[in-house]
Motif scaffolding. Structure first.
Motif, PDB file in Angstrom:
ATOM      1  N   PRO A 164       0.884  -1.209   0.101  1.00 17.61           N
ATOM      2  CA  PRO A 164      -0.011   0.076  -0.009  1.00 17.61           C
ATOM      3  C   PRO A 164       0.845   1.378  -0.121  1.00 17.61           C
ATOM      4  O   PRO A 164       0.237   2.362  -0.629  1.00 17.61           O
ATOM      5  N   THR A 222      -1.857  -7.735   0.366  1.00 14.61           N
ATOM      6  CA  THR A 222      -1.482  -6.411  -0.386  1.00 14.61           C
ATOM      7  C   THR A 222      -2.356  -5.903  -1.026  1.00 14.61           C
ATOM      8  O   THR A 222      -2.515  -4.622  -1.131  1.00 14.61           O
ATOM      9  N   GLN A 280      -5.364  -4.383   1.246  1.00 16.37           N
ATOM     10  CA  GLN A 280      -4.942  -3.065   1.622  1.00 16.37           C
ATOM     11  C   GLN A 280      -4.828  -1.960   0.420  1.00 16.37           C
ATOM     12  O   GLN A 280      -5.237  -0.957   0.435  1.00 16.37           O
ATOM     13  N   ALA A 281      -4.227  -2.583  -0.657  1.00 21.51           N
ATOM     14  CA  ALA A 281      -4.046  -1.482  -1.781  1.00 21.51           C
ATOM     15  C   ALA A 281      -5.463  -0.901  -2.274  1.00 21.51           C
ATOM     16  O   ALA A 281      -5.498  -0.009  -2.525  1.00 21.51           O
ATOM     17  N   ARG A 311      -8.090  -0.627  -1.115  1.00 22.86           N
ATOM     18  CA  ARG A 311      -8.757   0.238   0.296  1.00 22.86           C
ATOM     19  C   ARG A 311      -8.200   1.681   0.233  1.00 22.86           C
ATOM     20  O   ARG A 311      -8.755   2.648   0.105  1.00 22.86           O
ATOM     21  N   VAL A 312      -6.761   1.732  -0.027  1.00 20.42           N
ATOM     22  CA  VAL A 312      -6.069   3.030  -0.115  1.00 20.42           C
ATOM     23  C   VAL A 312      -6.173   3.745  -1.173  1.00 20.42           C
ATOM     24  O   VAL A 312      -6.167   5.113  -1.660  1.00 20.42           O
ATOM     25  N   THR A 325      -6.538  -1.158  -9.288  1.00 20.94           N
ATOM     26  CA  THR A 325      -5.460  -2.221  -8.808  1.00 20.94           C
ATOM     27  C   THR A 325      -5.430  -3.636  -9.425  1.00 20.94           C
ATOM     28  O   THR A 325      -6.614  -4.315  -9.869  1.00 20.94           O
TER      29      THR A 325
END
Ligand SMILES: Cc1cc2nc3c(=O)[nH]c(=O)nc-3n(C[C@H](O)[C@H](O)[C@H](O)COP(=O)(O)O)c2cc1C
Length: 327
Positions: free
Chosen positions: A120, A154, A157-158, A160-161, A167
């Motif tokens: 992230p 990974t 989380q990615a 989400r951010v 992604t």
């Protein structure tokens, strides 16, 4: 607003990784594009500018579809990126480092930029720099691996951010069921390296492909061993004679390892052949002449689910059928 993946209009959300050192050449890239995926040409590995231009031209001769070109930033002197800019490759895929200096120049040429990231923090930095999508690796991945955690972590989380920046998941994906799982984490697409390494079109030596097909996940390890040409960068490889000898010697540091300085084989470079030293970053390509068991055999944990070398088109069809069945 349509994002990069909408604009590419591929039939399947499946990318082939731009495997460098010559492994993902024009034949593989074009075959994946023609079969409904998104092929990425492996231009990483300090290739001369003219060679990158030649690879792009050859790919264009094989497909009229959009494709990407991958550059490994720590191995680049900038001239390979310039070749991609001159050729206006539709998508520039950058790995390992600060992508910010390239984004505006690419966008000015109406090219898209994608950064492959390890988690992230990297992903947010790339998004802040203005990339059009982020490939997020999991630690299951083959080749050089920036990730320190498995894909489930990974990518979740990615996603989400990153918010609206798409992604793409990479690492440990070899079947349609794997793809369905990655999409369920919130990924918009997937990027597969090891599965396409075991394709007829990949420019890996046949003995290397045979090792990939025969291997299980336990035959891979993460190491920094093959460091000549790109030091201090973790990579996942198959355990082979070079790895075993180094482990047997007590895992000594670079410079003090068994067989340092030995030539383990040669590869063609233009009209010449160049020697490959033990611990070189360069993998055994089709015309490698030497000891395969001594070379860097990059491969991911997904080897466990790869049983044959197939045409890239057949791999694409299988993946799409399995994905439909899994969703
Ligand atoms: C043989 C091999 C070579 C690779 N070379 C590159 C490269 O040149 N540039 C890059 O961005 N990633 C490279 N990768 C990593 C892939 O982009 C991707 O993260 C990885 O293949 C995903 O895991 P998988 O192998 O399990 O599909 C390579 C991977 C493999 C297996």
């Amino acid at each position: 607003m349509p994002d990069l993946l909408d604009r590419l209009h591929t039939r399947a959300p499946i990318w082939s990784a731009g495997m460098g050192g010559g492994l993902a050449g024009p034949a593989l890239t074009a075959a994946v594009c023609e079969a409904g995926g998104f092929g990425v040409l492996g231009c990483g590995g300090a290739l001369p500018r003219a060679e990158v231009t030649r690879l792009i031209e050859q790919t264009r001769a094989l497909t009229s579809r959009a494709f990407g070109a991958n550059i490994i930033l720590p191995m680049s002197d900038g001239s390979d990126v310039e070749a991609c800019f001159d050729a206006r490759v539709p998508v520039l895929v950058l790995f390992w480092g600060d992508v910010q200096p390239f984004v505006a120049d690419a966008h000015r040429r109406e090219m898209y930029v994608v950064a492959q990231c390890g988690g992230p923090d990297d992903a947010v930095a790339a998004a802040d720099a203005g990339v059009d999508a982020v490939i997020v690796q999991g630690s299951e991945a083959g080749g050089h691996v920036r990730a320190r955690a498995p894909l489930a972590e990974t990518v979740t989380q990615a996603v989400r951010v990153l918010g609206p920046v798409p992604t793409i998941a990479a690492g440990g994906i070899a079947t349609g069921a794997d793809i369905a799982t990655a999409l369920a984490y919130g990924a918009r697409g997937v990027s597969l390296g090891t599965r396409f390494l075991a394709s007829r079109e990949a420019a890996a030596h046949d003995a290397y492909k045979a090792r990939v097909v025969a291997a299980g996940a336990e035959d891979t390890l993460m190491t920094e061993l093959f460091d000549i040409g790109w030091p201090a960068a973790a990579h996942r490889v198959l355990r082979n004679a070079t790895v075993v000898a180094w482990e047997g010697a007590g895992r000594p540091a670079s410079g003090e390892r068994p067989g340092e300085g030995e030539e383990i084989g040669t590869i063609g470079a233009g009209t010449e052949r160049i020697g490959i030293p033990r611990y070189s970053v360069l993998p055994p390509v089709t015309d490698f002449d030497g000891d395969i068991e001594a070379a860097a055999l990059y491969a991911g944990e997904s080897v466990a689910r790869i049983d044959a070398v197939d045409d890239a088109a057949a791999i694409m069809t299988t993946l799409m059928d399995e994905l439909r069945a899994a969703t």
